[in-house]
Scaffold this active site. Structure first.
Site, short mmCIF file in Angstrom:
data_model
loop_
_atom_site.label_atom_id
_atom_site.label_comp_id
_atom_site.label_asym_id
_atom_site.label_seq_id
_atom_site.Cartn_x
_atom_site.Cartn_y
_atom_site.Cartn_z
CG ASP A 170 -4.45 7.81 0.08
OD1 ASP A 170 -5.37 8.35 -0.54
OD2 ASP A 170 -4.20 8.02 1.29
CB CYS A 177 -6.37 11.61 9.06
SG CYS A 177 -6.59 9.97 9.77
CG ASP A 228 -3.19 12.53 5.13
OD1 ASP A 228 -3.13 12.88 3.94
OD2 ASP A 228 -3.78 11.51 5.53
CG ASP A 230 -4.91 12.36 -0.68
OD1 ASP A 230 -5.01 11.40 0.11
OD2 ASP A 230 -3.98 13.17 -0.62
CD GLU A 241 -10.75 5.89 6.50
OE1 GLU A 241 -10.75 4.69 6.80
OE2 GLU A 241 -9.70 6.58 6.46
CG ASN A 300 -7.44 2.50 7.14
OD1 ASN A 300 -6.33 2.10 7.47
ND2 ASN A 300 -7.76 3.79 7.09
CG HIS A 349 -7.85 4.54 -1.94
ND1 HIS A 349 -7.95 5.73 -1.27
CD2 HIS A 349 -6.88 3.82 -1.31
CE1 HIS A 349 -7.07 5.73 -0.26
NE2 HIS A 349 -6.40 4.59 -0.27
CD GLU A 359 -9.77 10.96 0.64
OE1 GLU A 359 -9.09 9.92 0.80
OE2 GLU A 359 -9.54 12.01 1.26
CE1 TYR A 380 -3.76 2.37 0.44
CE2 TYR A 380 -2.62 3.19 2.38
CZ TYR A 380 -3.62 3.31 1.43
OH TYR A 380 -4.48 4.38 1.50
NE ARG A 405 -10.73 7.69 2.70
CZ ARG A 405 -9.68 8.07 3.41
NH1 ARG A 405 -8.50 7.49 3.21
NH2 ARG A 405 -9.77 9.04 4.29
C1 LIG Z 1 -5.43 5.30 4.85
C2 LIG Z 1 -5.06 6.75 4.90
O1 LIG Z 1 -5.84 7.48 3.99
C3 LIG Z 1 -3.61 6.93 4.45
O2 LIG Z 1 -3.31 8.00 3.90
O3 LIG Z 1 -2.80 6.05 4.69
C4 LIG Z 1 -5.17 7.38 6.33
C5 LIG Z 1 -4.41 6.63 7.39
C6 LIG Z 1 -4.22 7.39 8.69
O4 LIG Z 1 -4.14 8.63 8.70
O5 LIG Z 1 -4.11 6.74 9.73
C7 LIG Z 1 -6.65 7.52 6.67
O6 LIG Z 1 -7.23 8.56 6.32
O7 LIG Z 1 -7.22 6.60 7.28
MG LIG Z 2 -4.94 8.98 2.96
#
Ligand SMILES: C[C@](O)(C(=O)O)[C@H](CC(=O)O)C(=O)O
Ligand SMILES: [Mg+2]
Length: 301
Positions: free
Chosen positions: A89, A126, A62, A91, A191, A213, A116, A118, A48, A161
């Site tokens: 990812d 996040c 993030d 986004d 999610e 996840n 993916h 979202e 991943y 997502r």
């Molecule tokens: C899966 C996720 O999108 C990621 O960027 O890895 C994050 C992981 C995290 O921040 O713990 C998510 O939004 O869940």
């Molecule tokens: Mg992410």
């Protein structure tokens, strides 16, 4: 040597086949190309490529600050180092539907097996934090339709997502998942599911593969692979797990040097030089040019 021997089209076809088998595929997040080698060496099913890790790696939160170019570059560096399929990812797709199309083609060129997209609004956050907002259904579906239209390899997995669970609840999440599948999503990433029964409900709601996840310090409990495979989940990701482990170890090492004036007390926990060289396939390079590999275990510990 140098790269994976499996080309992207083959990896995508193999990923599709494995997903169709119904078994649970375990895909830890690589925090760099080298860790992708480790994931493969340890017998995992895929790699991943996490947006949270790419941004954290750059010292950024993030929240949608990374660019498509950065994500595609990292995707290529990681994908070329492993024979395993990679899932990245993407986004929110980095913009409007036309941008989503360009995102898909860039990531396809980078050699990923799937990606993916979202349904959060920008700036995203996040998925396990509070205060998220999602786009309306029409916008969410347009993103997925343009992603599915844009790919040139029909085996490139387009995963949708949805973050709507935390905003409007489980029923809304199941409705949206069905609509995303109708719009062309090959798989669903629901999610921030709260418990196993929510994953089960999602499993019932759609026919396509679903992802769980298992990120730490989030909203979902950390279910075991047995629990997840028993309810028919197809992919489990551990997105930030290796970065968190590596950073935890780095902190302990820095503390040891501060406390003791030497790293001696933590050397036993480190990956050895020999193991690093094994992962890097130094010997393969030596066969190519014997002047490259001149390391002996006796002279270094
Ligand atoms: C899966 C996720 O999108 C990621 O960027 O890895 C994050 C992981 C995290 O921040 O713990 C998510 O939004 O869940
Ligand atoms: Mg992410």
């Amino acid at each position: 040597m140098l790269y994976s021997q499996t080309d992207p089209a083959t990896k995508r076809a193999q990923f599709r086949e494995r997903l169709a088998s119904g078994e649970l595929l375990r895909m830890p997040g690589a925090f760099n190309p080298l860790s992708a080698r480790l994931i493969q060496d340890k017998g995992f099913d895929g790699v991943y490529i996490s947006g949270a890790v790419i941004s954290a790696d750059l010292g950024l939160p993030d929240i949608g600050l990374t660019t498509l170019t950065e994500v595609a570059g990292r995707s290529q560096q990681i994908s070329r180092m492993t024979d395993l399929p990679t899932l990245v990812d993407a986004d929110t797709g980095f913009g409007e539907p036309m941008n989503v199309a360009r995102t898909v083609q860039s990531l396809e060129d980078a050699g990923v097996s799937g990606l993916h997209i979202e349904d959060q609004v920008n700036p995203k956050r996040c998925g396990h934090l509070d205060g998220k907002a999602v786009v309306d259904t029409d916008t969410a579906l347009k993103r997925i339709r343009s992603a599915a239209d844009a790919r040139r390899d029909p085996n490139l997995l387009i995963m949708a997502r949805t973050d709507i669970r935390a905003v409007d609840g489980l029923d809304a999440a199941m409705d949206r998942a069905k609509q995303l599948v109708d719009a062309g999503a090959d798989a669903i990433f629901p999610e921030a599911m709260r418990d196993l029964s929510e994953f089960e409900a999602m499993r019932e709601a759609v026919e396509v593969p679903i992802l769980a996840n298992m990120t730490e310090f989030g909203k979902s409990e950390l279910f075991t692979t047995t629990q997840l495979s028993n309810i028919g989940v197809n992919i489990v990701i551990y997105p930030v797990t290796l970065l968190r482990s590596a950073m935890g170890a780095a902190e302990r090492t820095l503390d040891a040097i501060n406390a003791d004036g030497t790293q001696q007390s933590v050397v036993a926990e480190m990956q050895t030089r020999a193991r690093l060289y094994e992962l890097l396939d130094y010997e393969g390079y030596n066969a190519f040019d014997s002047s490259v590999f001149n390391f002996t275990l006796d002279s270094h510990h």
